[in-house]
Structure formats: C-alpha cells, structure tokens
Write a protein that holds these residues in place. Structure first.
Motif, PDB file in Angstrom:
ATOM      1  N   ASN A   8       1.485  -0.814   0.156  1.00  0.00           N
ATOM      2  CA  ASN A   8      -0.313   0.094   0.486  1.00  0.00           C
ATOM      3  C   ASN A   8       0.518   1.281   0.139  1.00  0.00           C
ATOM      4  O   ASN A   8       2.152   0.974   0.719  1.00  0.00           O
ATOM      5  N   LYS A   9      -0.152   2.343  -0.451  1.00  0.00           N
ATOM      6  CA  LYS A   9       0.903   3.410  -0.825  1.00  0.00           C
ATOM      7  C   LYS A   9       0.291   4.423  -0.930  1.00  0.00           C
ATOM      8  O   LYS A   9      -0.634   5.226  -1.502  1.00  0.00           O
ATOM      9  N   THR A  58       3.786   2.606   2.046  1.00  0.00           N
ATOM     10  CA  THR A  58       3.331   2.729   3.370  1.00  0.00           C
ATOM     11  C   THR A  58       3.056   1.410   4.421  1.00  0.00           C
ATOM     12  O   THR A  58       3.783   1.278   5.147  1.00  0.00           O
ATOM     13  N   THR A  59       2.796  -0.055   3.462  1.00  0.00           N
ATOM     14  CA  THR A  59       2.813  -1.018   3.883  1.00  0.00           C
ATOM     15  C   THR A  59       2.889  -2.405   3.302  1.00  0.00           C
ATOM     16  O   THR A  59       3.020  -1.843   1.765  1.00  0.00           O
ATOM     17  N   GLY A  60       3.432  -3.624   3.492  1.00  0.00           N
ATOM     18  CA  GLY A  60       3.950  -4.398   2.831  1.00  0.00           C
ATOM     19  C   GLY A  60       4.898  -4.826   2.082  1.00  0.00           C
ATOM     20  O   GLY A  60       5.890  -3.850   2.489  1.00  0.00           O
ATOM     21  N   SER A  61       5.896  -5.384   2.042  1.00  0.00           N
ATOM     22  CA  SER A  61       6.565  -5.741   0.732  1.00  0.00           C
ATOM     23  C   SER A  61       7.871  -5.381  -0.456  1.00  0.00           C
ATOM     24  O   SER A  61       6.256  -5.603  -1.252  1.00  0.00           O
ATOM     25  N   THR A  70      12.368  -3.497   1.111  1.00  0.00           N
ATOM     26  CA  THR A  70      11.849  -2.818   2.325  1.00  0.00           C
ATOM     27  C   THR A  70      12.025  -2.338   4.074  1.00  0.00           C
ATOM     28  O   THR A  70      12.406  -1.680   4.296  1.00  0.00           O
TER      29      THR A  70
END
Ligand SMILES: Nc1ncnc2c1ncn2[C@@H]1O[C@H](COP(=O)(O)OP(=O)(O)OP(=O)(O)O)[C@@H](O)[C@H]1O
Ligand SMILES: [Mg+2]
Length: 329
Positions: A8-9, A58-61, A70
């Motif tokens: 997510n961004k 923002t989240t995730g790899s 990340t």
C-alpha cells in the motif's frame, strides 16, 4: 524475481491522505518482459518507484532476489539499486556530457576505471546501434536516439532489472517500434528482466509476456498478454484494449454480440459458415483480429437481425461450434 506482497502507498497531501496503491500483490519472474498498463493517475509510476524504493511503501514488502527492499538501510539500498536500471519518458540525459560520457556516468559513480568504463560504454552503444554518435551531445540527437543512449546508460552497471516508465510515450510509432525492438533484443541477449509501464496497449502487445492492469490504485487483472488482450475481464481493460469498438453509430435495433476468437483455426471461415448455415445476414460492426501461428485471436462485433428467432439461430450455431461470445448492451 520480484515479489510484491500486500503493498500500500498513501501520500499525505494538503487535502488529507491520498491512497495511491492498494493491496498490490505481484510476482515478476526472472527474464520476462512484464507490462503494467493503466490510465493516467492509476498509480503506475508510484508502483515502479516502490520497486526501487525511490518511494517507500506505506505497508507491504518488495522482495527482490530474496532481499526485502523495504527493510534495507539507505546504504544497502544504494548497493541494491545498482541491479535495477531505469529509463523514463524524458530521457534524463546530462546535457553537458557527450553520449559516451553519459553512458560512462553510472560506472564512474560505482568506481569503475575510465578505460574499462569507456570500453564497456562503446559495447553498449554498439548494442543500441549508436556507436557512431559517441561524441555527439544530447542536443544533437533525436528523441529515439536519446532514449537509446538512456538504455545504454541504464544497462551500464549490468542490472538484472530494467524499469521503463513510459519510455516510448514521447516517440512516434516507428521510433517506438525501434526502441521496443532494442529492449527485446537486450532482454534476449542479457536475460535482464524488463518491466514496461505504459498507458498504450500497443506497447504491451508488442513486447510483453504478461501484463497487470492497474485501475485506481488496484490491480484488477493480471495474466498472459495473449489471454488478457483477447478476453479482457475488467471494465478498464476492455476500455484500454477495445477502444475502437466505442462510438460506433448503431442504426439498427438488432442485438449485438461480441465474438471472441481465442486461438481458432484460421482456416475455418466462421462468419461465412455462420451466414450459410443459419441463412441469416449479419452485420460486422467492428473487427480486430490477428492471426498468429495459424490461429485467430481478437474480437468481432456483430449485429444480428432484429428478429428473435434469427438471432437465436445464430447464438445456437455459435454454441454448437464452440465459439465464445458475449451480448453487448
Ligand atoms: N509525491 C506525491 N505526493 C502526493 N501525491 C502523489 C505523489 N506522487 C504521485 N501522487 C499522486 O498519486 C496518483 C498516482 O500517480 P502516478 O504518477 O503513480 O500515476 P501514473 O499511473 O504513473 O500516471 P501517468 O500515466 O499520468 O504517469 C496521482 O493522483 C498523483 O497525483
Ligand atoms: Mg506515470
């Protein structure tokens, strides 16, 4: 291999948070030419910038060859980025340097000696068919030539991945073709994985093995180009891939059906058989088919007569010979 999981961004803007990428899951295999297509603002550039971490998700790899990008420090990231080349719509060449020095630039930064760098730069210029322009300056080159310099420069540090963000969007059709040919050649020669970001289906169609369709922050469709392009499922893919079918003036009231050719034998004349067999005239409103290895792929939009029984006969016939079709509104 690039494995993107749960990415997510969200950008913080003056108007509050803006979610630009939502739950992106994507695996790009080594050596493939992978396309990402979507309308302007869909999030394509942000996604590609998340791959090399120019933008931090923002989240995730984002795992590249087993390393989670990340989680790397800035220093480690600089090292990893050498394995990822990038080219852009605007070429981004250094105007004060000639072609040779532009290609040498990334090698200078990574500490390769001048002689060795120049030797490799000449090999790369040869690969992009520009060795005769080594001493020219960017201002003396055409757009297509500038992009070829940019490709040579991007390949200078022997990257395993080449990200191309709208690399042909500023070029005419013939020049686009020549750049795509070079990208394919480099992919075949060096095995570099190529990721092509574009809003043009033609670009994807010409060189990509697989494609992901991005629509308003999400991947809505992903698969082999031949499959996605012959039988798009999402509304946005239909819009991108079948734009010509829109805006046709419909005079008659008859039912319209879209026939999908998904690798039919090209020697079988489906439409003429249909007309002979059903004794019903059909109107071809639109057709976009092509023959690959003796098989037909593509679409045809037919208008059937304004009589239920005749239309039904056509549908039954298509069912009986196993041709896919959908009813159009
Ligand atoms: N740094 C940023 N800060 C705030 N918003 C941003 C930032 N970068 C991109 N955006 C927004 O994110 C959305 C997606 O932008 P992005 O550049 O990824 O789209 P795109 O699919 O590449 O579009 P195009 O085809 O026009 O290049 C847009 O609404 C854009 O305004
Ligand atoms: Mg973009």
């Amino acid at each position: 291999m690039i494995e993107i999981t749960g990415l997510n961004k969200t950008f913080q803007t003056a108007n509050g948070p803006l979610e630009v990428l939502r739950d992106i899951n994507l695996t790009i295999e080594d050596g493939e030419i992978f396309g990402i297509i979507g309308l302007s603002g869909a999030g394509k550039s942000t996604l590609v910038r998340c791959i090399n971490q120019l933008e931090r998700p923002t989240t995730g790899s984002v795992v590249i060859d087993g390393k989670d990008m990340t989680k790397l420090s800035d220093r480690e990231l600089l090292e990893e980025r050498r394995s990822i080349g990038m080219i852009f719509q605007s070429f981004n060449l250094l105007e004060q340097r000639n072609v040779l020095k532009n290609v040498c630039f990334p090698m200078e930064i990574s500490g390769i000696g001048k002689k060795e760098a120049e030797k490799r730069a000449m090999e790369l210029l040869d690969m992009v068919k520009l060795s005769d322009r080594a001493k020219s300056y960017p201002s003396q080159l055409s757009g297509g030539q500038k992009q070829r310099v940019a490709i040579a420069r991007a390949m200078a540090t022997r990257p395993r991945y080449l990200l191309c963000d709208e690399a042909t969007s500023a070029l005419d059709t013939a020049t686009t073709q020549s750049i795509l040919d070079i990208l394919r050649e480099i992919n075949e020669k060096t095995g570099v994985t190529v990721i092509v970001i574009t809003h043009e289906m033609k670009v994807i169609d010409q060189i990509c093995d697989r494609v992901a369709v991005l629509d308003r922050s999400r991947i809505v469709e992903i698969g082999e180009v031949s499959k996605v392009f012959t039988n798009p499922q999402s509304d946005i893919a239909k819009e991108l891939i079948l734009p010509q079918a829109k805006g046709i003036d419909i005079i008659d009231e008859g039912e319209r059906i879209r026939i999908v050719f998904n690798g039919e034998d090209s020697s079988r004349p489906v439409i003429s058989n249909l007309v002979l067999e059903c004794r019903v005239p059909v109107n071809i409103l639109f057709a976009d088919t092509k023959v690959l290895d003796g098989k037909v792929y593509g679409h045809m939009l037919l208008q059937l007569p304004d009589r239920d029984r005749q239309a039904e006969r056509v549908r039954n016939y298509l069912d009986s010979i196993g041709i896919d079709y959908t009813r159009e509104d």
